[in-house]
Design an enzyme around this catalytic site. Structure first.
Site, PDB file in Angstrom:
ATOM      1  N   ASP A   1       0.978  -1.157  -0.135  1.00  0.00           N
ATOM      2  CA  ASP A   1      -0.031  -0.114  -0.083  1.00  0.00           C
ATOM      3  C   ASP A   1       0.933   1.247  -0.024  1.00  0.00           C
ATOM      4  O   ASP A   1       2.093   1.266   0.189  1.00  0.00           O
ATOM      5  CB  ASP A   1      -0.968  -0.049   1.285  1.00  0.00           C
ATOM      6  CG  ASP A   1      -0.160  -0.410   2.536  1.00  0.00           C
ATOM      7  OD1 ASP A   1       0.977  -0.177   2.568  1.00  0.00           O
ATOM      8  OD2 ASP A   1      -0.922  -0.824   3.515  1.00  0.00           O
TER       9      ASP A   1
ATOM     10  N   GLU B   1      -9.420  -1.741   5.619  1.00  0.00           N
ATOM     11  CA  GLU B   1     -10.293  -1.377   7.023  1.00  0.00           C
ATOM     12  C   GLU B   1     -11.452  -2.434   6.965  1.00  0.00           C
ATOM     13  O   GLU B   1     -11.779  -3.152   6.237  1.00  0.00           O
ATOM     14  CB  GLU B   1     -10.474  -0.113   7.062  1.00  0.00           C
ATOM     15  CG  GLU B   1      -9.285   1.244   6.769  1.00  0.00           C
ATOM     16  CD  GLU B   1      -8.552   1.047   8.254  1.00  0.00           C
ATOM     17  OE1 GLU B   1      -8.633   0.216   8.913  1.00  0.00           O
ATOM     18  OE2 GLU B   1      -8.092   2.255   8.268  1.00  0.00           O
TER      19      GLU B   1
END
Ligand code: GLP
Length: 268
Positions: free
Chosen positions: A67, A143
């Site tokens: 990421d 998330e």
């Protein structure tokens, strides 16, 4: 899933490096997925030492980082590109054209995400994906609530993650609130996944990851769906697991390695 518990974070990191060295020795062109955060720092330190001792090389390897923060460039100290150079790439021989990190300054994050997925496919897929674990169960920046079928995309970070990671930022250069991350499905496409979890603060997240039913409210629990996951934990992170009580279990001795030696080994 295969769980190995070590007495300390350093021993857990040494075990991960042992796996990386084995991989890179067997297949120097290995495609690695690599994480950021505090957890992998001892891994990178020991890997640099192993490379210095010529136990392996990253010279032919391809790397895909998990990421990148959105809105920051690779020279920004907040970026994961900067983190990776400081933690690993500046210290070892590597092919810079084989280092891949999402472009945090992409004008079109959707196109950048597609490009990243295509680059992973073109490299033949990820052989070994090393992961850390967020306290809320995030892997990469997936998330809670991330779709199981998600691929690389732009995501908003939760307040929980922003506050957990606030320690890495200064007030004059605040944390970006979004990131481009590999998706859950991207991660699960790796041929092998190694989840490194250290510290008491991750104990509850690790327990839910391994022992609760799969739920996208705990994105890391999706790892239960993969058929080759090695979980490497220290005793703090493993302290809430009913499957690891600190006693020797399983087949720790069968692998004939001098060290690091696991306190407990278990197939889940
Ligand atoms: C960040 C990264 C994750 C990492 C997590 C845990 O959010 N995007 O890949 O696993 O932090 O970080 P730490 O190891 O510092 O606890």
């Amino acid at each position: 899933m295969h769980l190995e518990v070590f007495a300390s974070a350093d021993e857990a990191a040494a075990r991960v490096v042992e796996m990386l060295v084995n991989r890179l020795t067997t297949k120097p062109t290995t495609v690695l997925g690599l994480p950021t955060g505090a957890t992998p720092l001892p891994v990178y330190k020991l890997l640099i030492q192993a490379i210095d001792r010529r136990q392996c090389t990253l010279g032919q390897a391809t790397i895909f980082n998990l990421d990148e923060y959105f809105g920051v460039g690779p020279d920004d100290p907040r970026s994961y590109a900067h983190y990776m150079r400081a933690a690993l790439f500046d210290h070892v021989n590597h092919r810079s054209d084989r280092i891949n990190i999402p472009n945090g300054l992409a004008e079109d994050p959707r196109a950048e995400s597609s490009r990243y997925e295509a680059a992973i496919s073109a490299a033949g897929g990820i052989d070994l994906m090393l992961l850390g674990l967020g306290r809320n169960g995030h892997i990469g920046f997936n998330e809670p609530g991330s779709p199981a079928m998600s691929r690389t995309r732009l995501v908003a970070l939760t307040d929980n993650t922003l506050s957990a990671n606030a320690r890495y930022f200064r007030p004059d250069a605040p944390a970006p609130r979004s990131a481009i991350t590999m998706g859950i499905a991207t991660i699960l496409s790796a041929r092998q996944i190694v989840l490194l979890v250290t510290g008491q603060s991750k104990a509850e997240a690790l327990r839910q990851t391994l022992e609760d039913p799969v739920s996208m409210q705990m994105p890391s629990s999706a790892l239960q769906l993969h058929n080759d996951v090695v979980v490497v934990a220290d005793s703090g992170a493993a302290s809430k697991l009913s499957v690891a009580d600190g006693s020797r279990k399983g087949t720790a001795g069968s692998r004939e390695r001098a060290q690091p030696e696991a306190m407990g080994v278990r197939s889940l």
